[in-house]
Write an enzyme that holds these catalytic residues in place. Structure first.
Site, PDB file in Angstrom:
ATOM      1  N   ARG A  73       0.904  -1.054   0.032  1.00 41.16           N
ATOM      2  CA  ARG A  73      -0.068  -0.065  -0.142  1.00 41.16           C
ATOM      3  C   ARG A  73       0.927   1.213   0.044  1.00 41.16           C
ATOM      4  O   ARG A  73       2.111   1.251   0.575  1.00 41.16           O
ATOM      5  CB  ARG A  73      -0.845   0.191   1.443  1.00 41.16           C
ATOM      6  N   TYR A 215      -1.343  -3.454  -7.064  1.00 39.22           N
ATOM      7  CA  TYR A 215      -1.017  -4.718  -5.670  1.00 39.22           C
ATOM      8  C   TYR A 215      -1.963  -4.229  -4.726  1.00 39.22           C
ATOM      9  O   TYR A 215      -2.299  -3.156  -4.336  1.00 39.22           O
ATOM     10  CB  TYR A 215       0.618  -4.006  -5.013  1.00 39.22           C
ATOM     11  N   GLY A 216      -2.414  -5.600  -4.000  1.00 40.98           N
ATOM     12  CA  GLY A 216      -3.015  -5.497  -2.833  1.00 40.98           C
ATOM     13  C   GLY A 216      -4.070  -4.459  -2.178  1.00 40.98           C
ATOM     14  O   GLY A 216      -4.845  -4.099  -3.233  1.00 40.98           O
ATOM     15  N   LYS A 224      -9.436  -2.436   2.142  1.00 45.71           N
ATOM     16  CA  LYS A 224      -8.961  -1.146   2.474  1.00 45.71           C
ATOM     17  C   LYS A 224      -9.917   0.111   2.222  1.00 45.71           C
ATOM     18  O   LYS A 224     -10.357   0.986   2.851  1.00 45.71           O
ATOM     19  CB  LYS A 224      -7.482  -0.990   2.485  1.00 45.71           C
ATOM     20  N   HIS A 244     -10.799  -1.810  11.546  1.00 43.65           N
ATOM     21  CA  HIS A 244      -9.660  -2.672  11.057  1.00 43.65           C
ATOM     22  C   HIS A 244      -9.517  -3.703  12.176  1.00 43.65           C
ATOM     23  O   HIS A 244      -8.536  -3.539  13.207  1.00 43.65           O
ATOM     24  CB  HIS A 244      -8.259  -1.725  11.201  1.00 43.65           C
ATOM     25  N   SER A 266      -1.344  -2.499  11.339  1.00 45.19           N
ATOM     26  CA  SER A 266      -0.593  -3.542  10.178  1.00 45.19           C
ATOM     27  C   SER A 266       0.727  -4.038  10.803  1.00 45.19           C
ATOM     28  O   SER A 266       1.236  -3.282  11.360  1.00 45.19           O
ATOM     29  CB  SER A 266      -0.287  -2.731   8.883  1.00 45.19           C
ATOM     30  N   CYS A 268       1.166  -6.460  13.030  1.00 50.73           N
ATOM     31  CA  CYS A 268       1.090  -6.817  14.500  1.00 50.73           C
ATOM     32  C   CYS A 268       0.573  -8.111  14.833  1.00 50.73           C
ATOM     33  O   CYS A 268       0.284  -8.549  15.956  1.00 50.73           O
ATOM     34  CB  CYS A 268       0.279  -6.041  15.299  1.00 50.73           C
ATOM     35  N   THR A 271      -3.431 -11.684  11.639  1.00 49.65           N
ATOM     36  CA  THR A 271      -3.811 -12.928  11.417  1.00 49.65           C
ATOM     37  C   THR A 271      -3.595 -14.105  12.171  1.00 49.65           C
ATOM     38  O   THR A 271      -4.239 -15.014  12.400  1.00 49.65           O
ATOM     39  CB  THR A 271      -3.148 -13.074   9.973  1.00 49.65           C
ATOM     40  N   ASP A 291      -9.178  -9.323   9.499  1.00 51.18           N
ATOM     41  CA  ASP A 291      -8.871  -7.924   8.903  1.00 51.18           C
ATOM     42  C   ASP A 291      -9.759  -6.628   9.516  1.00 51.18           C
ATOM     43  O   ASP A 291      -9.515  -5.704   9.585  1.00 51.18           O
ATOM     44  CB  ASP A 291      -8.042  -7.770   7.743  1.00 51.18           C
ATOM     45  N   ARG A 387       2.635 -12.006  -0.070  1.00 52.52           N
ATOM     46  CA  ARG A 387       1.369 -12.120   0.370  1.00 52.52           C
ATOM     47  C   ARG A 387       0.900 -13.676  -0.058  1.00 52.52           C
ATOM     48  O   ARG A 387       1.282 -13.975  -1.315  1.00 52.52           O
ATOM     49  CB  ARG A 387       0.400 -11.388  -0.011  1.00 52.52           C
TER      50      ARG A 387
END
Ligand code: O2Y
Ligand code: MN
Length: 609
Positions: A73, A215-216, A224, A244, A266, A268, A271, A291, A387
């Site tokens: 991101r 990307y992502g 997001k 989040h 993010s 931490c 998942t 998430d 990922r």
């Protein structure tokens, strides 16, 4: 199905207008079928952008390697383009919407030349759920379509729900790399240079315009962009919370279950926590989401949460049998890998997978790579933000309720961050508003997912929402307070906790083992909800007594004392930082209630000194 079969006149007109601007060679509607998924994967494999993995080892899996400029991101290219700059607030990049739309329209003009325009109707949340929201993404990337098919619910069934005039969030996307006559990508990941990348949100009109990155979070616009940035605006206006947060189910040996959500910045380990395998005998943890959580009051006055997503876009490096076996199993078939390394027998490998690299690899840059453990400066084979995109239904720990359209009732909310010092292993807020104060002061050490911020420093990340709030964050704090004040029954509000698995000694040694051992803290949280946990009141909130949490092996009594110590001087420094550097950013938008909590915290700490 082709564009003329779209029954929704507004949607059809919008698609045709975008096609006229971007001039693709063809238009394809994503119907959500597995045959279309397979065709799209074939297209990417045949064009050399993707590699099919060994079906004996990773059935139905492929690997994409992205451009080195397109690996995460990009916060510095992400805009909240509200009409007034003040409404975007101090934590977002802002541009005037008219100016930004003009600039981006110029970029979109002819940008799909030589490519196919894909129309992706998608639902965030179970199709037909009252809480779900529909979006339509227009993109020229088959990678995006296939990832969206895993991460969201895509296809004609979404068009059926939309009917002839239903509401959808319009999402434009392009990789920003038109092809000249006869030109191909030559097996390279298409994207635009950094200065042409834009991830733009228009909160008043609820539009998303993304350009230049494939990307992502920049390109899979349901995640997001819609489920957080635009959803926070919808949630503010409609009286709910778009967060989040992971969602997990915890069950005691007696068979009693409770659901928790947890907001962590993010990188931490959200998942890992969502898929945790408890070390405490008899306890069970199951996964609802890893998430994002959307929370609304049910008719019984309880806050209910849904996971709006259908898959995991998880970080591969560091994922191993030890750290997260459930994630590994989730990603063992039907998964899209991005920027991990390829082995000689077409399997995948990454740093922290739990075993040495087998032989000669192809690294994420497409170069030969042989592990050299004597070379401390060897570049990693997998990108640190590499990922896996895996279906949530493949997760061994998925909870049976994960797709329940009414959501799951939430007993507790956790906040946390990566804090080597000061913040104890766990403490609980005195009430909802005090919990909002704790959420507003969350901070964390920065790692790879946000590449444009220097790694290793601590940044304040209120509610873990710093990059994801679609409006002024001071107003967002007020919204959280208002949701608490408006609770149909104050007694039924979730209890709020602040956890920190990342405490270190002054010598830099971890004080807490983390991973499955975090179940010991979840057990205390569960017992607080039951009213059975041992606790003590302190200046920072409610804490476990030293014997309330069983010690894992390797954690001494001294370590435990340190983990549960109220570090008065450390907290006074924290107060000073919040007072001088954090809260002033929000100016008039900072709720007075939060300033008052800061004053009382300081007074209570000084009194305890
Ligand atoms: O770097 C990206 O594009 C992905 S970031 C991401 C992906 C999945 C879940 N969370 C995050 C995040 O940055 O919070
Ligand atoms: Mn995230």
């Amino acid at each position: 199905m082709n564009v003329n079969d779209i029954k929704h006149a507004g949607l059809k007109q919008w698609v045709l207008e975008y096609a006229e601007l971007t001039t693709p060679d063809a238009i394809v509607i994503a119907d959500g079928s597995s045959s279309q998924y397979d065709e799209l994967i074939d297209i990417t494999v045949n064009s050399g952008v993707a590699t099919r993995l060994n079906p004996a080892k990773k059935p139905g899996c492929v690997l994409f390697l992205s451009d080195p400029s397109d690996v995460a991101r990009v916060e510095k290219r992400t805009y909240i383009s509200s009409v007034k700059e003040e409404d975007a607030g101090p934590t977002n990049n802002w541009m005037d919407p008219t100016e930004l739309k003009k600039e981006m329209t110029d970029l979109y003009r002819g940008c799909m030349k030589g490519r196919t325009l894909y129309v992706i109707p998608f639902s965030m949340g179970p199709i037909g759920s009252d809480i779900a929201k529909i979006g339509v993404e227009l993109t020229d990337s088959a990678y995006v379509v296939t990832n969206m098919m895993i991460m969201t619910r895509v296809g004609t069934k979404v068009l059926d729900i939309l009917g002839t005039d239903g509401y959808f969030v319009p999402c434009y996307h392009s990789v920003g790399k038109p092809l000249a006559e006869g030109e191909t990508d030559e097996g390279k990941w298409p994207c635009a240079p950094m200065e042409h990348k834009y991830i733009s949100h228009f909160p008043e009109t609820r539009e998303i315009w993304s350009y230049g990155s494939g990307y992502g979070g920049n390109a899979l616009l349901g995640k997001k962009c819609l489920a957080l940035r635009i959803a926070t605006v919808l949630a503010r206006d409609e009286g709910w919370l778009a967060e989040h947060m992971l969602i997990l189910k915890i069950t005691s040996p007696e068979g009693k279950s409770r659901f928790l959500t947890g907001a962590f910045p993010s990188a931490c380990g959200k998942t890992n926590l969502a898929m945790l395998i408890p070390t405490v005998p008899g306890w069970k943890v199951e996964t609802v989401g890893d998430d994002i959580a959307w929370m609304k009051y049910g008719s019984d006055g309880q806050l209910y949460a849904i996971n709006p997503e259908a898959g995991f876009f998880g970080v591969a490096p560091g994922t191993s049998e030890d750290s997260n076996k459930n994630a590994l199993v989730s990603a063992s078939s039907n998964t899209i890998f991005t920027n991990v390394a390829l082995t000689e027998d077409n399997d995948v490998w990454w740093e922290g997978i739990g075993y040495d690299a087998p032989g000669k690899l192809i690294d994420w840059n497409g170069n030969e790579w042989v592990q050299d453990k004597t070379d401390k400066k060897q570049k990693p084979a997998a990108h640190p933000n590499a990922r896996f995109t895996a279906p949530a239904s493949q997760c061994p720990s998925i909870a049976s309720e994960w797709e329940d359209p009414k959501g799951v009732p939430i007993s507790a909310i956790l906040f946390g961050g990566r804090r080597p010092h000061t913040i104890p292993l766990v403490h609980q807020s005195n009430d909802w508003s005090h919990g909002v104060f704790l959420g507003s002061i969350v901070g964390s050490e920065v790692t790879a997912a946000a590449l444009d911020v220097k790694a290793g420093t601590i940044r304040r990340d209120p509610f873990a929402m710093l990059p994801f709030c679609g409006y002024n964050m001071g107003d967002y704090f007020q919204h959280w307070l208002d949701v608490g004040h408006a609770a149909p029954d104050q007694e039924k509000l979730p209890k709020i906790f602040y956890v920190n698995w990342f405490r270190k000694t002054d010598e830099g040694k971890w004080l807490w083992p983390g991973f499955g051992e975090n179940s010991r803290v979840l057990k205390w949280v569960f017992e607080r909800c039951e009213g059975t946990a041992k606790f003590v009141e302190t200046p920072i909130g409610i804490m476990p007594t030293p014997d309330a949490i069983d010690r894992p092996s390797g954690v001494s009594e001294e370590d435990m004392k340190e983990l549960l110590r109220v570090d008065i001087d450390g907290w006074l420094e924290e107060v000073e930082d919040i007072r001088s550097n954090h809260y002033p950013k929000f100016g008039d938008h900072l709720p007075q209630e939060l300033a008052t909590f800061l004053d009382s915290l300081e007074a209570d700490l000084r009194a305890a000194k």
